[in-house]
Design a protein around this motif. Structure first.
Motif, PDB file in Angstrom:
ATOM      1  N   ALA A   1       0.827  -1.212   0.000  1.00 53.44           N
ATOM      2  CA  ALA A   1       0.000   0.000   0.000  1.00 53.44           C
ATOM      3  C   ALA A   1       0.859   1.260   0.000  1.00 53.44           C
ATOM      4  CB  ALA A   1      -0.930  -0.012   1.208  1.00 53.44           C
ATOM      5  N   ILE A   2       1.888   1.275   0.831  1.00 53.19           N
ATOM      6  CA  ILE A   2       2.758   2.452   0.901  1.00 53.19           C
ATOM      7  C   ILE A   2       3.532   2.623  -0.411  1.00 53.19           C
ATOM      8  CG2 ILE A   2       4.822   3.370   2.036  1.00 53.19           C
ATOM      9  CD1 ILE A   2       3.725   2.231   4.654  1.00 53.19           C
ATOM     10  N   SER A   3       3.967   1.523  -1.000  1.00 50.00           N
ATOM     11  CA  SER A   3       4.643   1.613  -2.294  1.00 50.00           C
ATOM     12  C   SER A   3       3.694   2.122  -3.374  1.00 50.00           C
ATOM     13  CB  SER A   3       5.209   0.246  -2.690  1.00 50.00           C
ATOM     14  OG  SER A   3       6.160  -0.202  -1.746  1.00 50.00           O
ATOM     15  N   SER A   4       2.423   1.711  -3.297  1.00 47.88           N
ATOM     16  CA  SER A   4       1.443   2.189  -4.277  1.00 47.88           C
ATOM     17  C   SER A   4       1.208   3.688  -4.147  1.00 47.88           C
ATOM     18  CB  SER A   4       0.127   1.438  -4.104  1.00 47.88           C
ATOM     19  OG  SER A   4       0.312   0.047  -4.292  1.00 47.88           O
TER      20      SER A   4
ATOM     21  N   THR B   1      14.718  11.775  -2.823  1.00 42.88           N
ATOM     22  CA  THR B   1      14.767  10.752  -1.790  1.00 42.88           C
ATOM     23  C   THR B   1      14.329   9.403  -2.358  1.00 42.88           C
ATOM     24  OG1 THR B   1      14.226  12.417  -0.124  1.00 42.88           O
ATOM     25  CG2 THR B   1      13.935  10.109   0.496  1.00 42.88           C
ATOM     26  N   PRO B   2      15.157   8.366  -2.235  1.00 41.62           N
ATOM     27  CA  PRO B   2      14.774   7.063  -2.811  1.00 41.62           C
ATOM     28  C   PRO B   2      13.713   6.380  -1.952  1.00 41.62           C
ATOM     29  CG  PRO B   2      16.899   6.886  -1.699  1.00 41.62           C
ATOM     30  CD  PRO B   2      16.513   8.335  -1.639  1.00 41.62           C
ATOM     31  N   GLU B   3      12.728   5.830  -2.610  1.00 40.19           N
ATOM     32  CA  GLU B   3      11.671   5.051  -1.981  1.00 40.19           C
ATOM     33  C   GLU B   3      11.210   4.019  -3.004  1.00 40.19           C
ATOM     34  OE1 GLU B   3       7.805   5.991   0.879  1.00 40.19           O
ATOM     35  OE2 GLU B   3       8.492   7.460  -0.580  1.00 40.19           O
ATOM     36  N   TRP B   4      10.861   2.833  -2.537  1.00 39.27           N
ATOM     37  CA  TRP B   4      10.616   1.739  -3.475  1.00 39.27           C
ATOM     38  C   TRP B   4       9.526   2.081  -4.490  1.00 39.27           C
ATOM     39  CZ3 TRP B   4      10.588  -2.718   0.667  1.00 39.27           C
ATOM     40  CH2 TRP B   4      11.902  -2.968   1.054  1.00 39.27           C
ATOM     41  N   GLY B   5       8.420   2.632  -4.035  1.00 40.50           N
ATOM     42  CA  GLY B   5       7.341   2.966  -4.962  1.00 40.50           C
ATOM     43  C   GLY B   5       7.727   4.028  -5.966  1.00 40.50           C
ATOM     44  N   SER B   6       8.442   5.051  -5.503  1.00 37.05           N
ATOM     45  CA  SER B   6       8.855   6.116  -6.412  1.00 37.05           C
ATOM     46  C   SER B   6       9.908   5.630  -7.405  1.00 37.05           C
ATOM     47  CB  SER B   6       9.392   7.302  -5.604  1.00 37.05           C
ATOM     48  OG  SER B   6      10.524   6.921  -4.839  1.00 37.05           O
ATOM     49  N   LEU B   7      10.720   4.641  -7.016  1.00 33.96           N
ATOM     50  CA  LEU B   7      11.696   4.079  -7.955  1.00 33.96           C
ATOM     51  C   LEU B   7      10.992   3.369  -9.104  1.00 33.96           C
ATOM     52  CD1 LEU B   7      14.423   2.639  -5.549  1.00 33.96           C
ATOM     53  CD2 LEU B   7      14.483   4.764  -6.835  1.00 33.96           C
ATOM     54  N   VAL B   8       9.940   2.617  -8.779  1.00 33.42           N
ATOM     55  CA  VAL B   8       9.168   1.955  -9.838  1.00 33.42           C
ATOM     56  C   VAL B   8       8.501   2.997 -10.729  1.00 33.42           C
ATOM     57  CG1 VAL B   8       7.251   0.384 -10.301  1.00 33.42           C
ATOM     58  CG2 VAL B   8       8.815  -0.084  -8.409  1.00 33.42           C
ATOM     59  N   SER B   9       7.976   4.052 -10.098  1.00 32.44           N
ATOM     60  CA  SER B   9       7.311   5.099 -10.866  1.00 32.44           C
ATOM     61  C   SER B   9       8.282   5.842 -11.773  1.00 32.44           C
ATOM     62  CB  SER B   9       6.631   6.089  -9.925  1.00 32.44           C
ATOM     63  OG  SER B   9       6.053   7.161 -10.622  1.00 32.44           O
ATOM     64  N   GLY B  10       9.500   6.079 -11.282  1.00 27.95           N
ATOM     65  CA  GLY B  10      10.476   6.831 -12.069  1.00 27.95           C
ATOM     66  C   GLY B  10      10.951   6.108 -13.312  1.00 27.95           C
ATOM     67  N   GLY B  11      10.818   4.784 -13.357  1.00 26.98           N
ATOM     68  CA  GLY B  11      11.291   4.048 -14.529  1.00 26.98           C
ATOM     69  C   GLY B  11      10.234   3.768 -15.562  1.00 26.98           C
TER      70      GLY B  11
END
Length: 310
Positions: free
Chosen positions: A246-249, A261-271
């Motif tokens: 949920a937090i990653s979403s 700032t790196p965060e798992w959800g934002s890393l997926v979004s950035g690619g």
């Protein structure tokens, strides 16, 4: 003179009570101590490879969060322009992004933010939900009806939609996202705690304590809460994986920590914009999220099968 049929048959040279059926001469059985119990549980865990793998994954990710410099020397913020969009290699395990930053370093350093937010969400949901479930199950009556009807209303709202509504009220940011996700899970914890409290509150030892004149808060603290907490702990392990997702979403949608700032959800979004030329930017952080969620679910099933912490 006839001998009775019930008389024991005595063998010459033996003493009554010393036969093999009496157990005389056998060494007494030693009670199982705490060390033997721990060894038994450890052997039981080692016989389940998937459970061992799940524990190892969570331990590794926890070490990433606590000591990221042990696993990577690359800076997660500063990149090298000439190294942009390089595929995974021995130098860059997860490749590099569009700014030349090492993706593995960003995943490792981002685990601290993601796991901290998930831990806060679990604590909020567990504490608030268990409190209301404990009140509803122990007091019953009109208090139980009022609390459970409110929880039914929360359950009727999709958790992601409820989280978005709470974030709108609280504001953006990782902490607010964690609080919103935790509050959205209150109903689940409350219902499980209430069910366990209703079962424990009717036990013989609880009724005996009431008849003996023990005060209600002492009964709650000594008898009800410790015996009702097992399934709630198992639910917390399950909700940990759900809350990571949920937090990653929400971070994927832009409600989490602001860049860079790196965060798992934002890393997926950035690619997303580079899927055609750099598949690793979304695939590898996504696989880390999937591994953590599946590991938490596997540990939750093991806790549930063993009765939680009872």
């Amino acid at each position: 003179m006839t001998a009775t049929l019930d008389a024991p048959l005595l063998v010459p040279g033996t003493v009554p009570g010393s036969g093999p059926e009496s157990g005389a001469g056998r060494p007494p059985k030693r009670p199982a101590g705490p060390g033997r119990g721990i060894r038994t549980r450890l052997l039981h865990v080692l016989r389940q490879p998937t459970l061992v793998l799940s524990i190892a994954v969570l331990l590794l990710v926890t070490l990433w969060a606590l000591a990221p410099t042990w696993f990577t020397a690359w800076d997660p913020i500063e990149g090298v322009a000439r190294d942009r969009l390089q595929p995974p290699s021995a130098t860059h395990l997860f490749g590099t992004d569009n700014l030349g930053r090492d993706l593995f370093a960003r995943v490792v350093h981002g685990s601290a933010t993601s796991l901290a937010a998930t831990t806060v969400a679990v604590i909020v949901g567990l504490t608030v939900g268990s409190f209301f479930g404990l009140l509803a199950g122990f007091l019953r009556g009109i208090v139980d009806d009022a609390i459970m009807r409110f929880m039914d209303v929360l359950l009727a709202i999709p958790s992601l939609l409820l989280s978005l509504a709470l974030i709108t009220a609280l504001g953006f940011g990782t902490l607010n996202v964690a609080i919103a996700v935790g509050l959205a899970s209150v109903a689940s914890f409350s219902r499980v705690m209430r069910a366990e409290v209703l079962q424990v509150a009717t036990a013989v030892y609880v009724e005996a304590a009431r008849v003996s004149g023990v005060r209600w808060y002492t009964i709650l603290r000594r008898h009800v809460l410790p015996n009702a907490s097992g399934p709630v702990v198992a639910l917390a392990a399950l909700e940990f994986g759900v809350m990571v997702l949920a937090i990653s979403s929400l971070s994927f949608l832009g409600f989490g920590a602001p860049p860079p700032t790196p965060e798992w959800g934002s890393l997926v979004s950035g690619g997303r914009d580079y899927l055609a030329v750099a598949w690793w930017l979304t695939t590898l952080p996504g696989l880390v999220i999937v591994a953590v969620v599946l590991s938490a679910n596997r540990i939750s099933r093991a806790l549930e099968r063993n009765g939680g912490t009872r």
